[in-house]
Design an enzyme around this catalytic site. Structure first.
Site, mmCIF file in Angstrom:
data_model
loop_
_atom_site.group_PDB
_atom_site.id
_atom_site.type_symbol
_atom_site.label_atom_id
_atom_site.label_comp_id
_atom_site.label_asym_id
_atom_site.label_seq_id
_atom_site.Cartn_x
_atom_site.Cartn_y
_atom_site.Cartn_z
ATOM 1 N N ASP A 184 0.932 -1.260 0.006
ATOM 2 C CA ASP A 184 -0.005 -0.217 -0.087
ATOM 3 C C ASP A 184 0.958 1.211 -0.048
ATOM 4 O OD1 ASP A 184 -2.181 1.376 -0.119
ATOM 5 O OD2 ASP A 184 -2.431 1.320 2.122
ATOM 6 N N HIS A 189 3.578 4.219 6.514
ATOM 7 C CA HIS A 189 2.960 5.157 5.234
ATOM 8 C C HIS A 189 1.596 6.015 6.026
ATOM 9 C CE1 HIS A 189 1.113 1.179 4.577
ATOM 10 N NE2 HIS A 189 0.173 1.821 4.509
#
Length: 899
Positions: A125, A351
């Site tokens: 991701d 992230h």
């Protein structure tokens, strides 16, 4: 031949995101406990589980269940539970080059302790991936990468084509770095949840697989189909063995395997077509409409990026090199403490963490982690600097002299102004009653001083009036020692500080050579200059910057621009109905704070009148989950002042001015940028990325619809017309845009939003960043481009400090000036100096920023022999006196001590 459906059970585990860490961990503990139970219950039919590519999750689990360590370790050894190769699933663009290496190095070392590693470059991701990832992975012995973003396939008849109109027709491709290294790339074309929650009942399973098989075959180049059985924080599907048996019964022409990446990749490699599309460099979704690239996470909660920059710089550019220098004088290397600092910092690197796209509780906890890392790093550097200083022979100094050691922990020689607070005299409580000490020090006359270098040559300096302050020592062999000190702030130009070395100066009683000038008395217009540049400021705070070497003038620089932002933490969306508000033509108030031969500091203040917030439509659009692209909210008619106080500093030796902006932000839903209209004509520009100074286009591809075309940067962005260039180096400002027309470099200094975004409505009022916000950057004019002019040296050095320590007159084994590592690598970029994780070899890393081959020669002393290493600090057989570095190559040298 049958097509094979590889079903890989997993759960993509964001440690913190829409819930704070401990709440997510609560569910993760459940997942791990269920996994252990499942492996016991279904020993043969439940074959494997992929633990999301990050070993930190095991630490999170063992904090609660240390008694299960051996059970988990056995599952890993038996290749049932797959871990690694990373420590955390980091954001690739917002973490430094060395942070990306440490993440892989620590993760791979962790897997050794557990018994097995999933050797796949796992980026499920990640919000785009840097172009040098294939080179890093190959050096780590990993030849396959799996990712969910960055490449858009077409699926058009699965026909391989060389047309540039699309990136890959398949979910399988070759991904190549600028140096030519390539890995097999696997795109989760139908996302990493395309095999989630597989039904067991006949009708549901038939409907499920009828669609899923077609979707996978649309992008597959082989008969090996990948189905990811999981999603974000996905609970374990306990009946997956039954679901697979049902699929086998319904589709006898397919083979269904409860698989792993190890098995899937092996089968895939055996059936790949002869020709696959080659994808080169960065994966940044540049062939999309541009509305979901998530690039604006680079400007969400900028304070996080700034803190990360401080901590990364402290660890990789100061603490590690200083510890390595101490190692070379015979001290032990505290690798465990350094590793602990890195792990503590990297827990802020996932992230959804460093990108600033989580709920407020997450980012509050991140600030605590940053604070802890800074505390650890600062005390570490202070102690290591003291240790090093005590080995230096300063015995030529008299008892009244003050030796000052300036340490350079970077790979380039430094010449710059340094500032240190010196103790002119200290009186301990053990020497005099503490109530009497301040008056005693205050009444004692301070002698005049001069500053000399190690050769006795005078050095220009300035010293402020002394103050009396309380402090204390913490000796290793006795109780704390409180004292009062008479202290003064000393600044001087430290020239010729060798790379990976130090130089000693002496503050000695004598006639003072330089005094701080009265700033007001020397002002002739709003002008600043040194040997390299000249600045002329205009009434609105913009300025003309002259590069003295060529006489080229960049005019009208430094415009502030404010626009409405009705987007979210992921993406910027400009509010409708109101043009940008700028400082151009507004009146600024100027004050010179300092003006001397060493340093000039100018302050000017703007007050812009901007809307207090977005209009009322934005609240409705947020509550209805209207996608940011489709929002039509504008800005409020109510206005509020936005005060911008800019402090400009130009010191002796600087190639360009430094800027520090103080923003009194009381408004919401807006973005503030500083604009540099360079006037340079070019179709491309350059920016610092991970082990690369990357070239990017100024204008997006034809598929791009978003009016904004922002990018990530690490340390700087730069534009050049081949003759002249302008580079903007930043301290944690990681978003920029090149505006079409006049080559304007636009740096985002603040973005204020109020919601997370993504799959629901998660208010994040602290993302508005209200109150005082600070932004810092440097502007560097130069000839040619940032590489050919070597302006990147100044850009990389920006905000990387020299370490200055006051010591005493004493004997020592090392000379007053010393260089620990001698290098001949004038066209390479240095990134790291450390000692290896598992042996006492010194490790140094550089990268080649150009397509030209370069030479590298590096020596420590005659007792050390160099060899070429991988990024995992594995020794190769290449040992040379002179190494040839290929285009864009990342080169790591190890140095072992000859017996």
């Amino acid at each position: 031949m049958k097509k094979t459906a590889h079903i890989i059970s997993h759960s993509h585990w964001d440690r913190e995101w829409y819930l704070p860490f401990e709440k997510h961990r609560y569910y993760f503990i459940k997942l791990m406990n269920h996994l252990i139970e499942q492996f016991k219950k279904e020993e043969n039919s439940f074959r494997s589980f992929h633990l999301d590519g990050q070993t930190v999750l095991l630490e999170d689990y063992f904090d609660i269940h240390p008694e299960n360590r051996q059970i988990v370790k056995q599952l890993i050894k038996e290749k049932k539970l797959y871990i690694g190769p990373w420590y955390v699933l980091q954001d690739a663009f917002l973490t430094s080059s060395e942070a990306n290496v440490r993440n892989l190095l620590i993760g791979m070392n962790d897997t050794k302790a557990y018994g097995h590693a999933a050797k796949i470059g796992y980026f499920p991701d990640t919000f785009g991936i840097y172009g040098q990832a294939p080179q890093l992975l190959k050096q780590a012995g990993i030849d396959t990468a799996a990712f969910g973003r960055g490449v858009k396939p077409t699926g058009f008849n699965n026909t391989v084509s060389d047309t540039p109109d699309f990136e890959s027709p398949y979910s399988e491709m070759l991904w190549k770095s600028p140096d030519g290294s390539s890995v097999l790339g696997i795109l989760f074309a139908n996302w990493y949840s395309n095999g989630n929650e597989i039904p067991v009942e006949v009708e549901e399973a038939k409907a499920y697989w009828d669609k899923k098989l077609i979707d996978a075959e649309k992008y597959a180049s082989t008969n090996q189909l990948l189905f990811m059985n999981g999603c974000d924080h996905q609970p374990l599907q306990r009946d997956i063995p039954e679901a697979i048996e049902m699929a086998k019964a319904l589709y006898p022409d397919y083979a269904f395997n409860h698989s792993s990446f190890e098995e899937y990749v092996a089968a895939l490699k055996g059936s790949l077509p002869e020709k696959l599309q080659v994808i080169e460099g960065e994966l940044r979704n540049q062939r999309t409409d541009g509305w979901s690239t998530l690039v604006n996470t680079a400007s969400s909660r900028i304070y996080l990026k700034q803190w990360n920059n401080i901590c990364q710089t402290l660890l990789e550019k100061v603490a590690e090199p200083l510890a390595a220098m101490n190692f070379l004088i015979g001290k032990s290397y505290p690798r465990e403490y350094l590793r602990f600092m890195w792990k503590s910092l990297m827990k802020n690197h996932p992230h959804d963490s460093i990108c600033g796209c989580s709920v407020d509780e997450v980012h509050r906890e991140m600030m605590n982690r940053f604070e802890r890392v800074k505390q650890m790093g600062e005390i570490f550097v202070e102690e290591k600097a003291k240790e090093l200083a005590l080995t230096i022979d300063t015995s030529k100094a008299s008892k009244d002299d003050i030796p000052l050691v300036v340490m350079n922990t970077t790979g380039w020689e430094k010449n710059e102004v340094v500032t240190i607070t010196v103790d002119i005299e200290k009186v301990y409580f053990s020497q005099m009653h503490f109530e009497e000490i301040p008056a005693y020090l205050q009444n004692k006359e301070v002698p005049s001083y001069q500053l000399i270098d190690d050769h006795g040559d005078p050095v220009d300096f300035q010293i402020d009036a002394p103050t009396i302050e309380f402090d204390y020592d913490l000796p290793e062999d006795k109780f704390r020692q409180p004292f009062f000190a008479k202290r003064a702030r000393l600044s001087f130009f430290a020239s010729g500080i060798p790379s990976f070395g130090y130089k000693t100066f002496y503050l000695v009683p004598g006639e003072q050579r330089m005094q701080l000038q009265d700033a007001q008395s020397s002002i002739v217009g709003m002008v600043m200059e040194n040997d390299y540049v000249h600045l002329l400021f205009h009434e609105d705070g913009t300025y003309d910057l002259t590069h003295k070497g060529t006489g080229h003038i960049f005019r009208g620089l430094g415009i502030y621009e404010d626009t409405g932002d009705v987007g979210n933490e992921y993406m910027y969306k400009e509010a409708s109905g109101l043009d940008a508000i700028t400082s151009k033509g507004s009146q600024a108030k100027f004050t010179f704070l300092e003006k001397s031969d060493l340093r000039s500091t100018l302050e000017f203040t703007h007050t812009l009148t901007i809307p207090v917030s977005a209009d009322d439509r934005l609240a409705m659009e947020r509550n209805k989950l209207i996608w940011h692209k489709d929002r039509v909210a504008g800005r409020s008619s109510d206005k509020i002042p936005l005060t911008l106080r800019t402090v400009v500093t130009l010191e002796k030796g600087m190639k360009g001015p430094n800027f520090k902006l103080f923003i009194d932000n009381q408004a919401t839903d807006h973005r503030l940028r500083v604009l540099y209209p360079t006037g340079l004509k070019s179709d491309t520009h350059k920016a610092d990325s991970i082990f690369e100074i990357v070239t990017r286009p100024n204008i997006p591809k034809k598929e791009w619809e978003n009016p904004s075309f922002c990018h990530h940067l690490q340390r700087f962005s730069s534009i050049s017309d081949g003759k002249m260039g302008l580079t903007v180096a930043t301290a944690g400002l990681q978003e920029y845009e090149i505006l079409p027309g006049d080559g304007t470099v636009a740096i985002t200094v603040l973005r204020s939003v109020a919601e997370l975004g993504d799959w629901g409505y998660f208010p994040t009022p602290e993302a508005q960043c209200l109150g005082t916000q600070i932004a810092e950057w440097q502007v560097l004019p130069h000839e040619k481009d940032v590489i050919d002019s070597k302006a990147y040296v100044e850009a990389y050095q920006y905000k990387v400090p020299l370490t200055v320590i006051q010591t005493s007159p004493h004997k020592g084994a090392f000379p007053e000036t010393h260089q620990f590592v001698n290098t001949e690598a004038s066209d390479l970029v240095w990134t790291s100096l450390k000692v290896a994780e598992e042996r006492d070899d010194v490790i140094i890393r550089w990268f080649n920023p150009s397509e030209k081959k370069e030479n590298l020669k590096a020596t420590i002393n005659r007792n050390y022999q160099s060899y070429k290493s991988t990024i995992l600090e594995e020794r190769t057989n290449l040992t040379e006196d002179l190494y040839q570095i290929g285009k864009y190559e990342i080169i790591t040298l190890g140095f072992d001590k000859e017996e």
